[in-house]
Design a protein around this motif. Structure first.
Motif, PDB file in Angstrom:
ATOM      1  N   TRP A 122       0.851  -1.183   0.000  1.00 19.38           N
ATOM      2  CA  TRP A 122       0.000   0.000   0.000  1.00 19.38           C
ATOM      3  C   TRP A 122       0.892   1.240   0.000  1.00 19.38           C
ATOM      4  CZ3 TRP A 122      -5.584  -0.182   1.278  1.00 19.38           C
ATOM      5  CH2 TRP A 122      -6.083  -1.493   1.274  1.00 19.38           C
ATOM      6  N   VAL A 123       0.542   2.200  -0.840  1.00 20.89           N
ATOM      7  CA  VAL A 123       1.385   3.370  -1.039  1.00 20.89           C
ATOM      8  C   VAL A 123       0.552   4.639  -0.912  1.00 20.89           C
ATOM      9  CG1 VAL A 123       2.914   4.579  -2.638  1.00 20.89           C
ATOM     10  CG2 VAL A 123       2.889   2.071  -2.601  1.00 20.89           C
ATOM     11  N   ALA A 124       1.001   5.562  -0.049  1.00 16.12           N
ATOM     12  CA  ALA A 124       0.418   6.904   0.019  1.00 16.12           C
ATOM     13  C   ALA A 124       1.146   7.767  -0.994  1.00 16.12           C
ATOM     14  CB  ALA A 124       0.553   7.483   1.422  1.00 16.12           C
ATOM     15  N   SER A 125       0.391   8.343  -1.943  1.00 18.57           N
ATOM     16  CA  SER A 125       0.977   9.031  -3.086  1.00 18.57           C
ATOM     17  C   SER A 125       0.435  10.456  -3.173  1.00 18.57           C
ATOM     18  CB  SER A 125       0.628   8.257  -4.369  1.00 18.57           C
ATOM     19  OG  SER A 125       0.901   9.016  -5.527  1.00 18.57           O
ATOM     20  N   SER A 126       1.345  11.420  -3.338  1.00 13.63           N
ATOM     21  CA  SER A 126       0.912  12.817  -3.447  1.00 13.63           C
ATOM     22  C   SER A 126       1.670  13.544  -4.541  1.00 13.63           C
ATOM     23  CB  SER A 126       1.102  13.563  -2.126  1.00 13.63           C
ATOM     24  OG  SER A 126       0.764  14.932  -2.272  1.00 13.63           O
ATOM     25  N   ALA A 127       0.938  13.927  -5.601  1.00 18.00           N
ATOM     26  CA  ALA A 127       1.488  14.802  -6.629  1.00 18.00           C
ATOM     27  C   ALA A 127       1.239  16.266  -6.281  1.00 18.00           C
ATOM     28  CB  ALA A 127       0.869  14.474  -7.987  1.00 18.00           C
ATOM     29  N   ILE A 128       0.346  16.526  -5.325  1.00 18.74           N
ATOM     30  CA  ILE A 128       0.027  17.900  -4.932  1.00 18.74           C
ATOM     31  C   ILE A 128       1.125  18.515  -4.083  1.00 18.74           C
ATOM     32  CG2 ILE A 128      -1.545  19.280  -3.490  1.00 18.74           C
ATOM     33  CD1 ILE A 128      -3.813  17.481  -4.410  1.00 18.74           C
ATOM     34  N   TYR A 129       1.777  17.713  -3.233  1.00 20.98           N
ATOM     35  CA  TYR A 129       2.804  18.231  -2.338  1.00 20.98           C
ATOM     36  C   TYR A 129       3.789  19.106  -3.108  1.00 20.98           C
ATOM     37  CZ  TYR A 129       6.774  18.361   0.831  1.00 20.98           C
ATOM     38  OH  TYR A 129       7.800  18.789   1.634  1.00 20.98           O
TER      39      TYR A 129
ATOM     40  N   VAL B 118      -2.606   0.353  -4.225  1.00 16.49           N
ATOM     41  CA  VAL B 118      -2.290  -1.000  -3.772  1.00 16.49           C
ATOM     42  C   VAL B 118      -1.562  -1.705  -4.909  1.00 16.49           C
ATOM     43  CG1 VAL B 118      -3.162  -3.160  -2.844  1.00 16.49           C
ATOM     44  CG2 VAL B 118      -4.345  -1.015  -2.314  1.00 16.49           C
ATOM     45  N   VAL B 119      -0.318  -2.076  -4.671  1.00 12.20           N
ATOM     46  CA  VAL B 119       0.566  -2.615  -5.701  1.00 12.20           C
ATOM     47  C   VAL B 119       0.823  -4.098  -5.406  1.00 12.20           C
ATOM     48  CG1 VAL B 119       2.795  -2.355  -6.825  1.00 12.20           C
ATOM     49  CG2 VAL B 119       1.619  -0.339  -5.922  1.00 12.20           C
ATOM     50  N   GLU B 120       0.798  -4.913  -6.464  1.00  9.74           N
ATOM     51  CA  GLU B 120       0.946  -6.354  -6.276  1.00  9.74           C
ATOM     52  C   GLU B 120       1.955  -6.950  -7.251  1.00  9.74           C
ATOM     53  OE1 GLU B 120      -2.847  -8.566  -5.725  1.00  9.74           O
ATOM     54  OE2 GLU B 120      -3.784  -6.631  -6.169  1.00  9.74           O
TER      55      GLU B 120
ATOM     56  N   ALA C 152       6.498  -5.767  -9.484  1.00  7.88           N
ATOM     57  CA  ALA C 152       5.055  -5.510  -9.432  1.00  7.88           C
ATOM     58  C   ALA C 152       4.466  -5.496 -10.835  1.00  7.88           C
ATOM     59  CB  ALA C 152       4.794  -4.178  -8.746  1.00  7.88           C
ATOM     60  N   ASP C 153       3.270  -6.055 -10.967  1.00  9.40           N
ATOM     61  CA  ASP C 153       2.609  -6.088 -12.270  1.00  9.40           C
ATOM     62  C   ASP C 153       1.151  -5.655 -12.200  1.00  9.40           C
ATOM     63  OD1 ASP C 153       1.234  -8.465 -11.266  1.00  9.40           O
ATOM     64  OD2 ASP C 153       3.077  -9.541 -11.721  1.00  9.40           O
ATOM     65  N   LYS C 154       0.715  -5.190 -11.019  1.00  5.14           N
ATOM     66  CA  LYS C 154      -0.680  -4.770 -10.883  1.00  5.14           C
ATOM     67  C   LYS C 154      -0.759  -3.622  -9.876  1.00  5.14           C
ATOM     68  CE  LYS C 154      -5.274  -6.474  -9.471  1.00  5.14           C
ATOM     69  NZ  LYS C 154      -6.030  -7.643  -8.943  1.00  5.14           N
ATOM     70  N   SER C 155      -1.591  -2.645 -10.189  1.00 14.04           N
ATOM     71  CA  SER C 155      -1.802  -1.528  -9.277  1.00 14.04           C
ATOM     72  C   SER C 155      -3.277  -1.157  -9.286  1.00 14.04           C
ATOM     73  CB  SER C 155      -0.958  -0.323  -9.692  1.00 14.04           C
ATOM     74  OG  SER C 155      -1.175   0.778  -8.826  1.00 14.04           O
ATOM     75  N   THR C 156      -3.819  -0.935  -8.081  1.00 14.87           N
ATOM     76  CA  THR C 156      -5.220  -0.555  -7.925  1.00 14.87           C
ATOM     77  C   THR C 156      -5.300   0.750  -7.154  1.00 14.87           C
ATOM     78  OG1 THR C 156      -5.857  -2.888  -7.845  1.00 14.87           O
ATOM     79  CG2 THR C 156      -7.464  -1.275  -7.031  1.00 14.87           C
ATOM     80  N   VAL C 157      -6.124   1.668  -7.646  1.00 12.94           N
ATOM     81  CA  VAL C 157      -6.352   2.909  -6.912  1.00 12.94           C
ATOM     82  C   VAL C 157      -7.399   2.628  -5.840  1.00 12.94           C
ATOM     83  CG1 VAL C 157      -7.095   5.310  -7.036  1.00 12.94           C
ATOM     84  CG2 VAL C 157      -5.787   4.308  -8.928  1.00 12.94           C
ATOM     85  N   PHE C 158      -6.948   2.516  -4.600  1.00 16.60           N
ATOM     86  CA  PHE C 158      -7.859   2.246  -3.491  1.00 16.60           C
ATOM     87  C   PHE C 158      -8.717   3.466  -3.184  1.00 16.60           C
ATOM     88  CE2 PHE C 158      -8.669   2.032   1.173  1.00 16.60           C
ATOM     89  CZ  PHE C 158      -9.412   0.856   1.197  1.00 16.60           C
TER      90      PHE C 158
ATOM     91  N   GLY D 124     -15.776  -5.407  -2.232  1.00 19.44           N
ATOM     92  CA  GLY D 124     -14.796  -6.282  -2.850  1.00 19.44           C
ATOM     93  C   GLY D 124     -14.270  -5.852  -4.193  1.00 19.44           C
ATOM     94  N   ASP D 125     -14.465  -4.573  -4.581  1.00 19.37           N
ATOM     95  CA  ASP D 125     -13.967  -4.131  -5.879  1.00 19.37           C
ATOM     96  C   ASP D 125     -12.577  -3.524  -5.794  1.00 19.37           C
ATOM     97  OD1 ASP D 125     -14.483  -1.727  -4.645  1.00 19.37           O
ATOM     98  OD2 ASP D 125     -15.710  -0.895  -6.282  1.00 19.37           O
ATOM     99  N   GLY D 126     -11.968  -3.549  -4.593  1.00 22.41           N
ATOM    100  CA  GLY D 126     -10.625  -3.026  -4.437  1.00 22.41           C
ATOM    101  C   GLY D 126     -10.540  -1.538  -4.204  1.00 22.41           C
ATOM    102  N   ARG D 127     -11.691  -0.860  -4.130  1.00 23.06           N
ATOM    103  CA  ARG D 127     -11.705   0.578  -3.912  1.00 23.06           C
ATOM    104  C   ARG D 127     -12.477   0.901  -2.633  1.00 23.06           C
ATOM    105  NH1 ARG D 127     -10.246   3.614  -8.429  1.00 23.06           N
ATOM    106  NH2 ARG D 127     -11.331   5.418  -7.554  1.00 23.06           N
ATOM    107  N   ALA D 128     -11.995   1.888  -1.916  1.00 26.07           N
ATOM    108  CA  ALA D 128     -12.651   2.270  -0.667  1.00 26.07           C
ATOM    109  C   ALA D 128     -14.006   2.898  -0.963  1.00 26.07           C
ATOM    110  CB  ALA D 128     -11.777   3.266   0.102  1.00 26.07           C
ATOM    111  N   ASP D 129     -15.025   2.439  -0.247  1.00 25.07           N
ATOM    112  CA  ASP D 129     -16.355   3.023  -0.395  1.00 25.07           C
ATOM    113  C   ASP D 129     -16.941   3.450   0.944  1.00 25.07           C
ATOM    114  OD1 ASP D 129     -17.348   0.495   0.716  1.00 25.07           O
ATOM    115  OD2 ASP D 129     -17.018  -0.306  -1.301  1.00 25.07           O
ATOM    116  N   GLU D 130     -16.134   3.334   1.986  1.00 19.67           N
ATOM    117  CA  GLU D 130     -16.577   3.759   3.320  1.00 19.67           C
ATOM    118  C   GLU D 130     -15.398   4.425   4.023  1.00 19.67           C
ATOM    119  OE1 GLU D 130     -17.439   1.235   7.205  1.00 19.67           O
ATOM    120  OE2 GLU D 130     -19.085   1.013   5.760  1.00 19.67           O
TER     121      GLU D 130
END
Length: 536
Positions: A72-79, A94-96, A104-110, A143-149
């Motif tokens: 899991w990676v916290a990413s900021s282009a705004i900083y 989330v990188v796998e 790594a061969d997969k990345s999901t925007v949580f 279960g779609d890999g993205r935060a909804d709550e």
């Protein structure tokens, strides 16, 4: 020139040289991976490969592995600063590595829509995120890999400086969650136990199950790295001051501008550069001579430092060793370092020719907002560690791994057992921990497991077990934590500890007595004055 002044002048010049280099930078380093790879100089016996790069990730600030082996990676282009009218678009990724080849061969925007997230820690069925003024808890419920709550756990952290805001979330071996804020931040947080305030820098300790928040230590200019040794003793680093590794026990106070703290402890390596992130080598992949070494990042000097700590008095001494890796590439900016589930060492490379924000304009076009890399360092010729499938292990199978040599395995075992809410877990653990064959390592981790599952009590037989000075430190600390949590603790354990012949046990006992908070505790603490004292 006064010889007493000369070293301080040289140290000042050493710290300010990168600032002028940034301001006068005319030619940007090449962005291709091959150029960066060619610039690396590794310690003998180590090798490096690229684990992830854009477009899988960009601008990593903190990273953390989950129990499934995903990063899991916290990413900021705004900083460092959002532009007027610019939408909040920073992300948790989330990188796998799905085929186990070390790349790594997969990345999901949580989640997308954050403002300078500077901390990430998956756990408890979701992820803890440091987002400017708030500590958030995010969950994927469908279960779609993205935060909804999303739930705001804590709010009221200061925002005076975007590289000082709430950051560096880590799970401790006791099940608590730890995170930091830095010198210019003034925080006023409402909790179920009343308001908590920290007007400057320090480390926080948080128990998510109860919402209890306490200041763990105070000071350091920009604390940005925390790790524990196998006996639960804490070390930290400072991203804006030069004393290297800091032995950071509960209640410790360090330099903190404007130097408002009354008693200041020193770091173990005076004269070091600013350092961010901290990890401890453990596990079967790296050779024996590297075990227990502490790894941190000199992000200004484009290198990853290494230290060996040794017990001395109630604390430690620290010796700098040859760097793990160094680079001549001007955009190599290691800012976080973590042991991975395969036993390799992973570096989060912020990748930027321009760092910080006070010296160069917030929106200087030379600031890189697109790139970022994760590097993977392994020991040549040594097998990696097999990833455990914690969900498939039985309760007994999990307990078999409770004292494994890998720090991250031990924490994951505790968290998996906590998640399952196992009926009769206390008895299962105690039967093993009190058996004649139980090792001090297993007893220690059993205490941490019971703490993580909120099953530790003052009458637990482990608190009075005899297993050497190291284990006594653990029992004293655990009893002190009970008092801090507002529960009955075992005062006899603390009274015995303060009379110990071992200085490290007496230090733990004095700190635990402070948490006990009574006149009798103060009286008992003074007994330590009758034995040898040191700076701690």
């Amino acid at each position: 020139m006064d010889k007493r002044i000369f070293p301080h002048v040289m140290l000042s010049l050493a710290f300010t040289t990168p600032v002028w280099a940034q301001r006068n930078l005319k030619e940007l380093p090449p962005v291709d991976v091959a150029s960066q790879m060619a610039s690396f100089e590794l310690a003998p016996g180590l090798e490096i490969n690229l684990f992830a790069q854009e477009p899988l990730i960009a601008k990593p600030i903190q990273m953390s592995w989950d129990e499934k082996g995903r990063l899991w990676v916290a990413s900021s282009a705004i900083y460092p600063q959002i532009k007027p009218g610019q939408p909040q678009a920073d992300r948790i990724l989330v990188v796998e590595d799905t085929n186990g080849d070390g790349v790594a061969d997969k990345s999901t925007v949580f989640y997308e829509g954050l403002l300078v997230p500077t901390g990430i820690m998956p756990g408890d069925g979701g992820a803890y995120v440091a987002n400017s003024t708030e500590l958030l808890f995010m969950k994927d419920t469908d279960g779609d890999g993205r935060a909804d709550e999303t739930k705001v756990l804590l709010s009221g952290f200061g925002t005076e400086d975007t590289h000082h805001i709430l950051h560096s979330i880590k799970r401790g071996p006791d099940g608590n969650v730890y995170f930091a804020q830095s010198v210019y931040i003034h925080s006023h947080i409402e909790t179920p136990f009343g308001p908590r305030r920290l007007l400057g820098s320090g480390w926080w300790q948080f128990r998510p199950e109860s919402g209890k928040l306490e200041v763990f230590s105070m000071g350091q200019v920009n604390p940005w790295g925390m790790v524990w040794d196998q006996w639960g003793r804490t070390f930290t680093t400072d991203g804006a001051y030069g004393e290297g590794i800091n032995f950071t026990f509960p209640g410790a106070t360090f330099l903190c501008l404007p130097n408002q703290l009354p008693r200041i402890l020193k770091g173990l390596n005076p004269g070091q550069p600013k350092q961010a992130g901290l990890e401890r080598i453990s596990g079967r992949h790296f050779p024996e001579e590297m075990q227990g070494q502490l790894i941190t990042n000199d992000f200004r000097g484009h290198r990853v430092n290494r230290f060996a700590v040794k017990e001395e008095g109630s604390g430690f001494s620290s010796q700098q060793l040859p760097d793990v890796v160094r680079s001549t590439h001007g955009s190599f900016r290691p800012v976080d370092v973590r042991m991975g589930p395969d036993g390799a060492l992973y570096l989060a490379d912020w990748y930027n020719p321009i760092i910080q924000h006070g010296e160069v304009d917030f929106h200087d076009p030379r600031r890189d907002r697109e790139h970022g890399r994760i590097w993977r360092i392994t020991a040549k010729g040594r097998p990696v560690v097999a990833q455990l499938d914690y969900e498939k292990l039985s309760v007994d199978g999990l307990l078999d791994h409770l004292a494994d040599p890998e720090d991250w395995v031990r924490i994951n075992v505790k968290q998996e057992l906590k998640r399952r809410k196992v009926e009769g877990l206390y008895k299962l653990v105690m039967d093993r921990a009190t058996a004649p064959a139980a090792t001090p390592d297993f007893k220690r981790e059993a205490i941490g497991l019971l703490q993580s599952c909120l099953l530790m009590t003052a009458d637990n037989p482990l608190l009075t077990a005899e297993a050497g000075a190291d284990f006594q430190m653990e029992t004293v600390r655990a009893s002190g934590q009970l008092f801090l949590d507002g529960k009955p603790g075992n005062a006899d354990v603390l009274f015995k500890g303060v009379n110990s012949d071992a200085a490290k046990v007496r230090l733990e006992a004095v700190n635990a007595l402070r948490r006990m908070g009574s006149a009798k505790a103060v009286e008992a603490a003074t007994l330590a004055l009758g034995k040898a004292m040191d700076d701690n």
